[in-house]
Structures are given as structure tokens and as C-alpha cells.
Design an enzyme around this catalytic site. Sequence first.
Site, PDB file in Angstrom:
ATOM      1  N   LYS A  80      39.783  37.833  40.028  1.00 19.67           N
ATOM      2  CA  LYS A  80      41.077  37.827  40.562  1.00 19.67           C
ATOM      3  C   LYS A  80      41.036  37.473  42.020  1.00 19.67           C
ATOM      4  CE  LYS A  80      45.416  40.399  40.478  1.00 19.67           C
ATOM      5  NZ  LYS A  80      46.119  41.715  40.052  1.00 19.67           N
ATOM      6  N   SER A 158      50.216  41.376  37.366  1.00 18.64           N
ATOM      7  CA  SER A 158      49.879  40.126  38.031  1.00 18.64           C
ATOM      8  C   SER A 158      48.434  39.653  37.882  1.00 18.64           C
ATOM      9  CB  SER A 158      49.714  40.816  39.539  1.00 18.64           C
ATOM     10  OG  SER A 158      48.761  41.821  39.959  1.00 18.64           O
ATOM     11  N   SER A 182      48.930  46.055  36.146  1.00 20.27           N
ATOM     12  CA  SER A 182      48.687  44.567  36.259  1.00 20.27           C
ATOM     13  C   SER A 182      47.386  44.146  35.533  1.00 20.27           C
ATOM     14  CB  SER A 182      48.435  44.319  37.902  1.00 20.27           C
ATOM     15  OG  SER A 182      49.418  44.153  38.508  1.00 20.27           O
TER      16      SER A 182
END
Length: 465
Positions: A80, A158, A182
Site C-alpha cells: 500500500k 482504504s 481498511s
Amino acid sequence: MPLLPPIAELRSRLTDPGAHRALIEQVLERAAAPSAAHVFIGPVAAGRARAAADAADALLAAGRRPTSLPPLAGLPVTVKDLYDIEGEVTLAGSAVRHDAAPAAADAPAVARLRAAGAAIVGRTNMTEFAFSGLGLNPHHGTPRNPCDAAVARIPGGSSSGAAVSVALGLAVAGLGSDTAGSIRIPAALCGLVGFKNTQARTPLAGAFPLSHTLDTVCSMSRSVADCLLVDAVLAGAPLAVPARGVKGLRLALPRTLLLDGLDADVARAFERALARLAAAGARIEELPLAELSEIAQINAPGGFSPVEAFATHRDTLAARRAGFDPRVAARIALGEGVSAADYIRMQQRRADWIARATARLAGFDAFVAPTVPFVAPPIDALAADEAFFHANGRVLRNTLAVNFLDGCAFTLPCQAAGALPVGLMLAAPRGHDAALAGVALAVEAALQREGAAPPAAGHGGGAAA
């Protein structure tokens, strides 16, 4: 594009020198396909990924047995855009950090993946500064959920790109983070397994913060076993997971908040999963868990994420607000007016709440709920701010409860084969990671025996939320 095989199966296939390089070349080719649009921020790390694959192949050529290689040797993994990678700028999904200094060192999580031999394919897209559960990003585009070939649906956030990278077969695991869901939200909406460990188990250093109170370093993959393997790498030690069966499991079913307003697809899949677990011998007991209704009251001054995010972004927001995603800027700004006294009071009330909720859950092996109360909606359905914020509040509701508890949780696919993905969340208080992992392995096996499975990428069925 199909999911990659489970890690153990994949490793059993990669026995000849050159096999890891061939796998990475296949992954890089897939990453260039239109279906992978917006999965990565910046170019894929082709050179580094190939080097890691070549290193694994060199060990095989030198006579090392495949089972003696590092646990992720030559296997594709994504990271990420929240995490520092030496020599690269950590954008955190934003456009206002383009002139930030490159990272001086890898984040510990990234360094541990490298040490385990992982071939890091690239930095995955995310909601700006990790501040939404829907996965939309106006700066870098929104990766499309692979579950539906006919309708462009949200990936969840996210950790949006992390989920899509695994669902498209670009990685065996995606390193993400979980502040209010997330990891679990995109895993659930994309038909994957996600594991949110107890926060203290994995190091937060080198991860751009949203809320230091709630942030957790963790990952998603295609199975519980794969999540546990990556968790052992990230934590520096494996969990001592007990062998469990479904028979005799005592599962709490909270009646407060977590079952409200489920859409028909989710309600049907959830009830089907519970019925099958009960038929396999699990004891599912309704529990009021009224403490869940207190979370909104404790957060009333502003909530931990807005307050702590405002502390991080105050100067940048004042100087460059026009460069932020307006929806993210609005949420960060909610923390501006919260006093130090109110913030300290929130911390005190949360600590008391954790103690009471943990006591309420004593004696249960886990509590169970739908991970997300709806299936992935079309991206276009969230164009208006009112629709966006309403959906964002709903998507975070169930998962946030675990972060507020400082607990641990898995999401497992529980939909019928061919249906849009639905997640079954199994959760427990902090420090119960190993016991919960045993429960998750048993539940996963039971659901797979009964035919629950993630859809093939590109499936076009299912109803819109």
C-alpha cells in the site's frame, strides 16, 4: 484473471530454477492489462520484483530445497502507498506530497517482507491518507472491483489497490492497513480473506499515520493460512494457532447495531453461513452487547481519526487545501475544534469501554457479524456527496467496532458461488489473535465444504446495493 493459488500450493509448483522469474513475468504482464488500471500508484517495480524472483531461482539452482526457501521467496506481493520504501516518496494516495522527501529507509513491515524474499511488485492505490472505506481516489483514479465485468463497482478502502491486486492475481498478498476496516472492507467486497491483528502485534513505524490510536499494520490474501503466513513475517513471529473444529465453537451474535439495515444479498449470505455453522455444531448465541451503541457517544467530540489526522495535516491543510480530495479534507477538518480535554476524555472513556465490552465477550470463542452491510455498489452511485458520506458511514460501521475494541478480526467470503462477494467477520478482543485464527481456519474449512466461494474475477451477476 484468476486468483493465484494459495501460497503453499504455489511454492510446491515452483521447484525448478527459472520458475519464480516466469511467475513474475506473468504477473507483470497482467499488471499492464486494462483490468489493472489504477491498481498501482506510479510504475510497477519490475526490476526489483525480477531481482527477488531471480534470487529465489538462484537458491534452487544452488541445490536448496523449495521447502527451505524463505517463506515468500520470489512470490509477488504488493505494498500500500502508505508505507515507506527506501528512495521513494510516500504519497499516501495524495497529490499534496509529491514534493516530500524520499524515504530514507524501508518501513519495518516492508523490510520484513523483503527479508522473507517477497518480490514487491509495486505500490498500490488507496483512499487519500486512508480516510475512507469506499476506495475512491480522485487523484490517481479508482481501481475497479474485479467481481463484476458488467458494472464498475467500488473496491472498498482504504486499501483499494491492495485488494484488487490480489483479486486480479497480481499478488499472493497485499500489505495494507486497518484503522476502521481498511483491510477487511476491501477484502470483503472483493471476495478475499483479510486479517486485522491486535494493533501492538505489528510495527507502525514507517507507515503514514491516520490515527495512531487505531491504525494497524496487516494484510489480505486469498485464505486464512496465507494471511497467517504474512502476519508471521510482519510480526516477526508466528502465532501459536490451536487446532479447532467448528463443533463446540461458541459464537456471539451481537444484536446491537451490527445487524441493522443489511441489504438482501448480505442478509441472505450471512444467515446461510450461520445456518451451516450451526449445522456443523457451532453454538451461536444472541448477545445484546449494548456497549456497541456507546461508540458514537464516545466519539461525539470528533472521533480519534479526525482529531489525530488534523494534528498531522494541520499545516498542509492550511496551505494546500485545494490539493486535497475535498471529501477527505472535510473529514480531517472535523478534528480542528476538538479540545485537548475532550480528546483526553475520549481516550479515558474508550479504555473503560474496552474493559466492559471485553468482559461481556468472555467465554465466547469469537463474535460474528457481516463485515459490510451491503455488497459493492457501483462507483457512479457515489458521485453525490450525500450518497458518498452515507455509504461511507455504513461501510465502516461494523468494522470500526473491532478497532475501537483494539481487537482482532478476520473477514471470510461467505456468499454462494457466483454471487457478489459478502464477508463474514469473526472478531475477538485484543491479544486473542492465535485463538481467533484457529476459529477462522475451522470456519473457513466448513464454509468451503458447503460451497461458499469467492466469485471468479469478471463475474457479471448480482444486484446493486
